[in-house]
Design a protein around this motif. Structure first.
Motif, PDB file in Angstrom:
ATOM      1  N   PHE A 125       0.840  -1.190   0.000  1.00  0.00           N
ATOM      2  CA  PHE A 125       0.000   0.000   0.000  1.00  0.00           C
ATOM      3  C   PHE A 125       0.878   1.244   0.000  1.00  0.00           C
ATOM      4  O   PHE A 125       1.879   1.296   0.727  1.00  0.00           O
ATOM      5  CB  PHE A 125      -0.869   0.088   1.269  1.00  0.00           C
ATOM      6  CG  PHE A 125      -1.904  -0.979   1.438  1.00  0.00           C
ATOM      7  CD1 PHE A 125      -2.492  -1.626   0.357  1.00  0.00           C
ATOM      8  CD2 PHE A 125      -2.327  -1.331   2.708  1.00  0.00           C
ATOM      9  CE1 PHE A 125      -3.460  -2.609   0.551  1.00  0.00           C
ATOM     10  CE2 PHE A 125      -3.298  -2.298   2.922  1.00  0.00           C
ATOM     11  CZ  PHE A 125      -3.862  -2.944   1.831  1.00  0.00           C
ATOM     12  N   THR A 126       0.493   2.246  -0.747  1.00  0.00           N
ATOM     13  CA  THR A 126       1.107   3.564  -0.593  1.00  0.00           C
ATOM     14  C   THR A 126       0.454   4.222   0.614  1.00  0.00           C
ATOM     15  O   THR A 126      -0.565   3.741   1.128  1.00  0.00           O
ATOM     16  CB  THR A 126       0.877   4.448  -1.833  1.00  0.00           C
ATOM     17  OG1 THR A 126      -0.542   4.705  -1.937  1.00  0.00           O
ATOM     18  CG2 THR A 126       1.389   3.796  -3.107  1.00  0.00           C
ATOM     19  N   ARG A 134      -3.677  11.323   3.763  1.00  0.00           N
ATOM     20  CA  ARG A 134      -2.321  10.807   3.616  1.00  0.00           C
ATOM     21  C   ARG A 134      -1.413  11.438   4.670  1.00  0.00           C
ATOM     22  O   ARG A 134      -0.512  10.790   5.212  1.00  0.00           O
ATOM     23  CB  ARG A 134      -1.782  11.099   2.205  1.00  0.00           C
ATOM     24  CG  ARG A 134      -0.405  10.461   1.965  1.00  0.00           C
ATOM     25  CD  ARG A 134       0.349  11.096   0.817  1.00  0.00           C
ATOM     26  NE  ARG A 134       0.569  12.522   0.986  1.00  0.00           N
ATOM     27  CZ  ARG A 134       1.491  13.059   1.788  1.00  0.00           C
ATOM     28  NH1 ARG A 134       2.268  12.300   2.527  1.00  0.00           N
ATOM     29  NH2 ARG A 134       1.614  14.371   1.867  1.00  0.00           N
ATOM     30  N   ASP A 159      -6.939   6.031   2.138  1.00  0.00           N
ATOM     31  CA  ASP A 159      -8.243   5.823   1.514  1.00  0.00           C
ATOM     32  C   ASP A 159      -8.985   4.648   2.140  1.00  0.00           C
ATOM     33  O   ASP A 159     -10.200   4.705   2.336  1.00  0.00           O
ATOM     34  CB  ASP A 159      -8.095   5.591   0.010  1.00  0.00           C
ATOM     35  CG  ASP A 159      -7.627   6.824  -0.751  1.00  0.00           C
ATOM     36  OD1 ASP A 159      -7.690   7.953  -0.201  1.00  0.00           O
ATOM     37  OD2 ASP A 159      -7.171   6.661  -1.900  1.00  0.00           O
ATOM     38  N   LYS A 160      -8.267   3.588   2.465  1.00  0.00           N
ATOM     39  CA  LYS A 160      -8.896   2.387   3.003  1.00  0.00           C
ATOM     40  C   LYS A 160      -9.445   2.580   4.418  1.00  0.00           C
ATOM     41  O   LYS A 160     -10.410   1.931   4.802  1.00  0.00           O
ATOM     42  CB  LYS A 160      -7.911   1.214   2.980  1.00  0.00           C
ATOM     43  CG  LYS A 160      -7.647   0.704   1.570  1.00  0.00           C
ATOM     44  CD  LYS A 160      -6.657  -0.457   1.585  1.00  0.00           C
ATOM     45  CE  LYS A 160      -6.297  -0.925   0.197  1.00  0.00           C
ATOM     46  NZ  LYS A 160      -7.430  -1.381  -0.590  1.00  0.00           N
ATOM     47  N   GLN A 187      -1.232   6.889   0.490  1.00  0.00           N
ATOM     48  CA  GLN A 187      -2.554   7.299   0.012  1.00  0.00           C
ATOM     49  C   GLN A 187      -3.515   6.116  -0.032  1.00  0.00           C
ATOM     50  O   GLN A 187      -4.680   6.246   0.343  1.00  0.00           O
ATOM     51  CB  GLN A 187      -2.463   7.954  -1.368  1.00  0.00           C
ATOM     52  CG  GLN A 187      -3.776   8.581  -1.811  1.00  0.00           C
ATOM     53  CD  GLN A 187      -4.225   9.713  -0.895  1.00  0.00           C
ATOM     54  OE1 GLN A 187      -3.498  10.680  -0.710  1.00  0.00           O
ATOM     55  NE2 GLN A 187      -5.422   9.597  -0.326  1.00  0.00           N
ATOM     56  N   ASP A 188      -3.025   4.935  -0.466  1.00  0.00           N
ATOM     57  CA  ASP A 188      -3.866   3.731  -0.481  1.00  0.00           C
ATOM     58  C   ASP A 188      -4.396   3.438   0.919  1.00  0.00           C
ATOM     59  O   ASP A 188      -5.590   3.183   1.113  1.00  0.00           O
ATOM     60  CB  ASP A 188      -3.088   2.498  -0.954  1.00  0.00           C
ATOM     61  CG  ASP A 188      -2.689   2.528  -2.414  1.00  0.00           C
ATOM     62  OD1 ASP A 188      -3.335   3.251  -3.203  1.00  0.00           O
ATOM     63  OD2 ASP A 188      -1.713   1.822  -2.759  1.00  0.00           O
TER      64      ASP A 188
END
Length: 66
Positions: free
Chosen positions: A14-15, A27, A21-22, A17-18
């Motif tokens: 995961f970044t 971020r 979002d999750k 940002q990923d």
């Protein structure tokens, strides 16, 4: 408070940002948690625990106070 969010994020590919979002945060919040500048709420810690499929204690570690 120490944590291994960055390590878990890498394991799950995961970044920042990923991950943000999750779990429904920015971020910048992920970045601050990884740097130890932000201690998440219990609800946020539980979301991370569920997402990574490990216990909260495996993500966060209290540092001893002198």
């Amino acid at each position: 408070m120490k944590n291994n969010i960055k390590v878990q994020r890498a394991i799950h590919n995961f970044t920042q940002q990923d991950l943000a979002d999750k779990i429904g945060v920015s971020r910048q919040t992920i970045n601050a948690m990884e740097k130890g500048k932000y201690v998440p709420s219990t609800a946020l810690a539980l979301k991370l625990s569920q997402l990574f499929k490990i216990s909260v204690n495996e993500i966060f570690e209290l540092e001893a106070e002198d």
